[in-house]
Every structure is written in C-alpha cells, then in structure tokens.
Design an enzyme around this catalytic site. Structure first.
Site, PDB file in Angstrom:
ATOM      1  CB  CYS A 155      -0.858   0.073   1.265  1.00 45.55           C
ATOM      2  SG  CYS A 155      -1.981  -1.293   1.436  1.00 45.55           S
TER       3      CYS A 155
ATOM      4  CE1 TYR B 281       9.883  -4.249  -8.978  1.00 47.60           C
ATOM      5  CE2 TYR B 281       8.543  -4.730  -7.060  1.00 47.60           C
ATOM      6  CZ  TYR B 281       8.664  -4.567  -8.420  1.00 47.60           C
ATOM      7  OH  TYR B 281       7.577  -4.719  -9.226  1.00 47.60           O
TER       8      TYR B 281
ATOM      9  CB  CYS C 149      13.412  -5.782   7.949  1.00 47.79           C
ATOM     10  SG  CYS C 149      12.675  -7.419   7.593  1.00 47.79           S
TER      11      CYS C 149
END
Ligand code: SF4
Length: 461
Positions: free
Chosen positions: A12, A253, A445
């Site tokens: 989102c 990305y 992460c």
C-alpha cells in the site's frame, strides 16, 4: 491476469493532508498518483470538513476511481488517501481504504501500509468480546482497538493501541478536523512529513511530497505519532522502544528512485547495489542491459564500474497495467511480451549481461532470457542486485508463499538451469547491506533473504 510478472507486490501507499483553505482532495489525488506503484488494486480518499468525513473509494487505479465530479464533491480541510494491493483480506471494495467508522466521539478514518503479525490473535479476542467486523483486513482491527480505547485523549488512545498491535504499520488517521501520522516502533515501512505553503503532508514516500509541491521536513521516526491540527504539529513517541528494521526491499525494488527514505535516496542506493555487484561478479560481455525499470539504476552503475557499454535491450510498454481479459491457452506466454519486447538490433550476436533487481518465482526471468536468445543473443548472463529470496515477508509485502519462491526450492545451479541463462549470480546479503551506507546494516529488515525476522511472526496463521 496481473501483468506485473512475478515481482514482489507492494502492499500500500498512504497519504495525509492537513491544509485548511486548499483543495485537499485534489492534492491527495495527485499525491496518490505519485504513490500508484505501491498498489494498483484499489484507491480511495476521505475528506474531513470539521463536522463529518466523506469518503470515495473503488477498485482500480487512481485515475480510474476518481473523476473531476467526484473530486469536486470531496470538500474539507483534512484528507487521507490510500492505494492498495491486498496482502491480508480479499481484494474487494469492502477492503479498499481509507476505512471510515463512527465511534463514540465522532468519525474516524484510517489508511494502513503494512501487516499486523498478531492479527489472528487480536481478531479472535475482539470477536469474543462481541466486535463485528465489516472487512477481512487487519487494518480494521486497528480502528476497532482505537475506537474501544477508553482514553478521552485520542493521542493516548493511539499510543495504547500501539501497545497492542504488533507488526509493520505506517498509518494515516484522520478525525473530522485532525490528522495523525504513525509509524510502527521498528519503522519497517517508510513514512515522511512535508510542508505546503498553507499546510502539511504525510506520505509513504517523499516523491509524493515533491509531486504536490510540498517541501520535505523529515521522516516520521519509528514509534512516533505526529499530530497535525490548527495548532500546528505535535510529536509524541510510544514507549515501546524497538530496534529499527526498515525494509531493505524498499531500496531494491519497491520505492521510487526519486524518493528519500530515512535520509537515503533510493536511486543512490540502487547505484551502490550495481557497483557492489561489479565488485562481487566482475564479468566480461559485449553489453549490459537492464530489466526495466527497477533494474536500470543498478545496471547503469554495473556497466560504468566494469567499463562495459550499457544499452536498452528490452523495451517496456509503460501503458500496460492490469487487464482482466484472459488470454487463451495459446496466448499464455504473451503476458511478458505485452510488457517487454527485445530490441533485436541491440542483442543479435552479443554476449549480454542482463541485470534485474530480484527473482521471486523465476517464471518471468525464464521468459525474458528466452526472449533475449530468440532475438539472437549469443550468451545471456543474469545478474541480480539482491540476494536469493528464501523466505516470505510477513510485514506487508506479497513475496509469495515459501513453496513458490524459486530460491527456496532450488540451489543456484538449478535456478540457472531453470531460467536458461549461461550464468546466474546474486548479490550477497553483506553486499546488499553495505550498499545502504550511510545507514547501518543493523537498521534494516532483510528477513526475506536471511530468515531473521525482526518482529515475532509465530502468531501468523
Ligand atoms: S521480509 Fe523482506 S520484504 Fe518484508 S519487510 Fe523484511 S526486507 Fe522487506
């Protein structure tokens, strides 16, 4: 049929605007336009005029969901917007956001980017307490918990809610006359704050601020709650200190190259990935081509570092989005062809290095390699500017289930064989994290590569 190939799909994008006197719905519309890459299934804008909240949302792209007429009806001084690709909950208009609810003190609306990791436990508990849900998305849980908070001060309610929900969340929340921007204590998903001439903006990416003429102030910090109303900006911190775990895939990305996240420009990071790849795999070939667009920055940097020519060998049709027209069996392979077409003049007779940012299921890579061979390339060497994706993401990115990840089921030699390349090499995890300098490797992460999840995922069903 989705024509996005087998790339991971972002969950989102969120946006919030507080700007009395300005056309907040129109600003939100153009801001969402800049965040369209983060989700193409549904789009929505909610506007608060001080008395009530009005919302319009629907399935499709921002340009499909809104018309001039609809925007004209959305009047107010505060707005939030959302673009979505579903990671929990079905892909249906009920799950489209922003979500709008009536609660004890009025109306509230929310847009969420991320995924809660204790969704199942929270939903079970709330259901046992008699809460009825309108949607199947984890975002509704956040509003439910918030609305049930007995705190008279909404900010206290938000801070308490942050103590109950676990996982990744960048949120924009709005009441009839106030805007909140919230980033989870690990800061997994990005969120930034900007200034308009007569107002403020909160957005998933700084590119959205640039698009609507807002000046970047700073990133919303992990665990921070930003409150914007007529008295200006107030900032509070939750009391759940956690190690920073920004999603490294945003740089590989998802995010736009013109965005700056936690102080690092995405284009700069991708260029560093290409340079690092050249250090790890100094190949020789006649030319370097990218898989456009997300492989382009790294391919340019790789070619420059190796002193090899960089060429556009694959042409991308930028107007291909989603289509619900199903291809016939004979047309199955057209999916990639509709999006990418090789340039024979560039590729014929050449030893080609093809650089892509990631491989998820490998089906698209196989088709592209074949396409390049069919266009006459003598050799095709594939380089990937991220490590093999071995584990699923539980923090708001659809990287597919583990069984669908090609690198989780096959070793390097087998993957090379499956995609039909002459050679295949992935960037190392250390190389990936080193390329994120000046941000430290510990601040990311990288669980989909390493399996080290910074937030407990044992509660995920
Ligand atoms: S698991 Fe991968 S995609 Fe998910 S948040 Fe972590 S780095 Fe990003």
């Amino acid at each position: 049929m989705l024509l996005e190939g087998d790339k991971p799909r972002e969950a989102c994008g969120v946006l919030g605007i507080y700007a009395p006197g300005l056309d907040v719905a129109r600003l939100a519309y153009f801001g969402l336009y800049a965040l369209q890459h983060r989700g193409q299934e549904s789009a929505g804008i909610a506007v608060g005029d001080g008395k009530r909240i009005t919302c319009h949302k629907g399935m499709g792209l921002v340009s499909e969901v809104f018309t001039e007429e609809i925007l004209r009806q959305l009047k107010g001084k505060v707005a939030i917007g959302h673009v979505r690709y579903s990671t929990t909950g079905e892909s249906s208009v009920e799950n489209a956001q922003p979500l709008v609810f009536h609660y004890r003190d009025g109306m509230i609306s929310l847009g969420h980017n991320g995924n809660l990791t204790n969704y199942a436990e929270l939903r079970k508990r709330l259901a046992a307490e008699g809460v009825v849900f309108q949607t199947t998305s984890d975002s509704e849980l956040i509003v439910s918990i918030l609305a049930r908070s007995s705190q008279s001060d909404p900010v206290e309610g938000i801070l308490r809610t942050m103590g109950e929900i676990k996982g990744a969340y960048s949120l924009v929340i709005m009441t009839e006359n106030r805007l909140y921007g919230i980033r989870d204590p690990h800061g997994v998903r990005p969120l930034c704050l900007g200034r308009l001439d007569r107002g403020y903006v909160i957005a998933s990416e700084s590119a959205a601020l640039d698009t609507i003429g807002a000046e970047m102030i700073r990133d919303v910090e992990p665990g921070e709650v930003v409150v914007i109303d007529e008295s200006g900006i107030t900032s509070l911190r939750c009391h759940y200190p956690s190690p920073r775990s920004l999603c490294v895939f945003e740089f590989v990305y998802f995010a736009r190259p013109d965005s700056v996240i936690d102080g690092l420009n995405v284009q700069r990071a991708r260029t560093a990935l290409g340079r690092q790849l050249a250090r790890e795999y100094p190949l020789n070939a006649d030319l370097v081509i990218p898989v456009p667009d997300s492989g382009t920055s790294a391919a340019l940097a790789y070619a420059a570092e190796r002193g090899l020519p960089f060429c556009e060998g694959l042409m991308k049709n930028r107007y291909v989005g989603r289509t619900f027209i199903r291809p016939t069996q004979e047309m199955r392979d057209l999916g990639v062809r509709l999006k990418l077409n090789p340039i024979r003049e560039v590729l014929a007779g050449k030893r080609v290095i093809m650089l892509d940012d990631s491989i998820v299921r490998g089906t698209t890579s196989r088709k592209i390699v074949q396409m390049i061979r069919d266009a006459g390339a003598r050799e095709v060497h594939m380089l990937v500017s991220s490590p093999p994706i071995l584990y699923p993401c539980y923090y708001g990115i659809d990287t597919s289930r583990r069984g669908e990840l090609i690198a989780a089921r096959h070793d390097l030699a087998e993957i090379r064989e499956l995609i039909g390349a002459d050679s295949l090499n992935y960037l190392s995890i250390d190389g990936l994290l080193a390329a994120m300098a000046p941000l430290s490797p510990e601040s990311f992460c990288s669980a989909c590569f390493s399996g080290r999840y910074p937030i407990d995922v044992s509660g995920i069903g």
